[in-house]
Design a protein around this motif. Structure first.
Motif, PDB file in Angstrom:
ATOM      1  N   UNK A  49       0.870  -1.174   0.000  1.00  0.00           N
ATOM      2  CA  UNK A  49       0.000   0.000   0.000  1.00  0.00           C
ATOM      3  C   UNK A  49       0.909   1.227   0.000  1.00  0.00           C
ATOM      4  N   UNK A  50       0.962   1.936  -1.142  1.00  0.00           N
ATOM      5  CA  UNK A  50       1.898   3.065  -1.257  1.00  0.00           C
ATOM      6  C   UNK A  50       1.354   4.348  -0.646  1.00  0.00           C
ATOM      7  N   UNK A  51       0.072   4.359  -0.280  1.00  0.00           N
ATOM      8  CA  UNK A  51      -0.485   5.508   0.431  1.00  0.00           C
ATOM      9  C   UNK A  51      -0.668   6.760  -0.399  1.00  0.00           C
ATOM     10  N   UNK A  52      -0.696   6.624  -1.725  1.00  0.00           N
ATOM     11  CA  UNK A  52      -0.935   7.786  -2.591  1.00  0.00           C
ATOM     12  C   UNK A  52      -1.571   7.311  -3.889  1.00  0.00           C
ATOM     13  N   UNK A  53      -2.026   8.262  -4.710  1.00  0.00           N
ATOM     14  CA  UNK A  53      -2.750   7.918  -5.936  1.00  0.00           C
ATOM     15  C   UNK A  53      -1.837   7.436  -7.053  1.00  0.00           C
ATOM     16  N   UNK A  54      -0.566   7.824  -7.024  1.00  0.00           N
ATOM     17  CA  UNK A  54       0.398   7.417  -8.059  1.00  0.00           C
ATOM     18  C   UNK A  54       1.643   6.889  -7.361  1.00  0.00           C
ATOM     19  N   UNK A  55       2.198   5.824  -7.907  1.00  0.00           N
ATOM     20  CA  UNK A  55       3.436   5.296  -7.309  1.00  0.00           C
ATOM     21  C   UNK A  55       4.641   6.081  -7.794  1.00  0.00           C
ATOM     22  N   UNK A  56       4.610   6.506  -9.054  1.00  0.00           N
ATOM     23  CA  UNK A  56       5.647   7.368  -9.609  1.00  0.00           C
ATOM     24  C   UNK A  56       4.986   8.417 -10.497  1.00  0.00           C
TER      25      UNK A  56
END
Length: 352
Positions: free
Chosen positions: A87-94
């Protein structure tokens, strides 16, 4: 909303880099990737853990079935990629940045060890990508920045499933997994258009096969309707790129070219609205793309991720839908000089 730039290759190899800017760039890439790798959770354990939220457990079970299908039915790599979750905790990983001159549709390229030259640069830090965008704009370039939901290390590490990938429905998730694994099966240095079209062909045929295998006729209808809209969108953009090439090749002044460029982009928006409101019966999935700024960088990026897919699908049919034969044929074509590659793909009349 439709995202065309859902995945990029992660530029995380730090060897052979010179210069402060390069060191800083590779450092943020490596840091971002390591943070994700450290946070991985095993998919099987999440499914078995009674404390895992029901919705996440269901998505993990679906992802696990998709992963096994990729091996059994699509001959994609049997390794540890997409067997863990973060779970990266944001809408985009990069975030990916594309750039092109004011009066050219040829994108700027950046070159990296192992991955070769590509028409974008990926960042784990949104602040860094914004700073780069400002600097490129100062140089007079058109710039386009977009969030990315998945990235690939081309098998150099065990890429995890990401929370950003779960924003897709099941067909979308399957498509992302198949697409990324296809990059691990065949990757040609310095030819992003070839690589992306190949992976998109594997994605398309794989999703169709997945939906049919699951008896999801409604899902298949939705998927095919989405593909038709995508093809029509790309045709609109291609028409505008053709118009702009004529503008840029003309001997007009810079001010005249600038005005003609603005007019061509406004015609593109007008044609889209007409198609959306008539042929698409009000489907608004591409509104965000058209409502945000459109420039050469954005048009060039769309070309990289949209062209040549049909020629790979034709080659897949010539291979009778046999994935190992298809991969072998793509490798043979990929081994040709870049100047011969596109023509060989277009002219292919057999799989072998």
């Amino acid at each position: 909303m439709h995202a065309f730039f859902r995945s990029v290759a992660a530029m995380i190899v730090v060897s052979g880099v010179a210069g402060c800017t390069s060191i800083s760039y590779y450092a943020q890439s490596l840091k971002g990737h390591v943070e994700i790798m450290v946070a991985r959770q095993d998919v099987g354990e999440l499914i078995d853990d009674p404390s895992t939220p029901g919705t996440l457990r269901a998505r993990m079970a679906s992802a696990s079935a998709i992963r096994q299908f990729a091996i059994d039915e699509l001959a994609l790599p049997d390794n540890n990629s997409y067997r863990s979750y973060v779970d990266v905790g944001r809408d985009a990983v990069t975030w990916a940045i594309f750039a092109a001159p004011e009066f050219s549709l040829t994108p700027r390229t950046w070159c990296f060890p192992v991955f070769g030259c590509v028409p974008y640069r990926g960042y784990f830090s949104k602040r860094s990508v914004v700073e780069t965008a400002v600097e490129l704009q100062r140089q007079g370039l058109d710039v386009y920045v977009t969030g990315v939901t998945a990235y690939s290390t081309l098998g150099w590490s065990s890429d995890p499933l990401l929370s950003t990938m779960l924003s897709q429905d099941e067909a979308g998730l399957a498509g992302l997994v198949f697409h990324e694994l296809a990059h691990q099966r065949v990757y040609v240095q310095d030819d992003s258009a070839f690589n992306e079209a190949f992976a998109a062909a594997v994605e398309t045929t794989g999703v169709r096969k997945w939906l049919r295998a699951n008896g999801d006729t409604a899902g298949l209808r939705r998927y095919e309707a989405d593909r038709r809209r995508r093809a029509q969108f790309l045709a609109l953009v291609s028409q505008t790129r053709d118009e702009l090439r004529h503008v840029y090749d003309d001997s007009s002044t810079s001010d005249q070219k600038r005005a003609a460029k603005t007019a061509a982009i406004e015609r593109l928006r007008m044609r889209y609205r007409q198609m959306r409101d008539s042929r698409w019966r009000g489907y608004r999935g591409y509104d965000v793309w058209f409502d945000s700024p459109i420039n050469n960088a954005k048009l060039a990026a769309t070309s990289v991720y949209g062209d040549r897919v049909a020629t790979f699908l034709r080659l897949f049919d010539l291979c009778s839908g046999d994935y190992p034969r298809f991969f072998a044929s793509v490798r043979r074509i990929g081994a040709l000089d870049k100047s011969d590659r596109a023509e060989a793909l277009k002219a292919a009349d057999s799989c072998d």
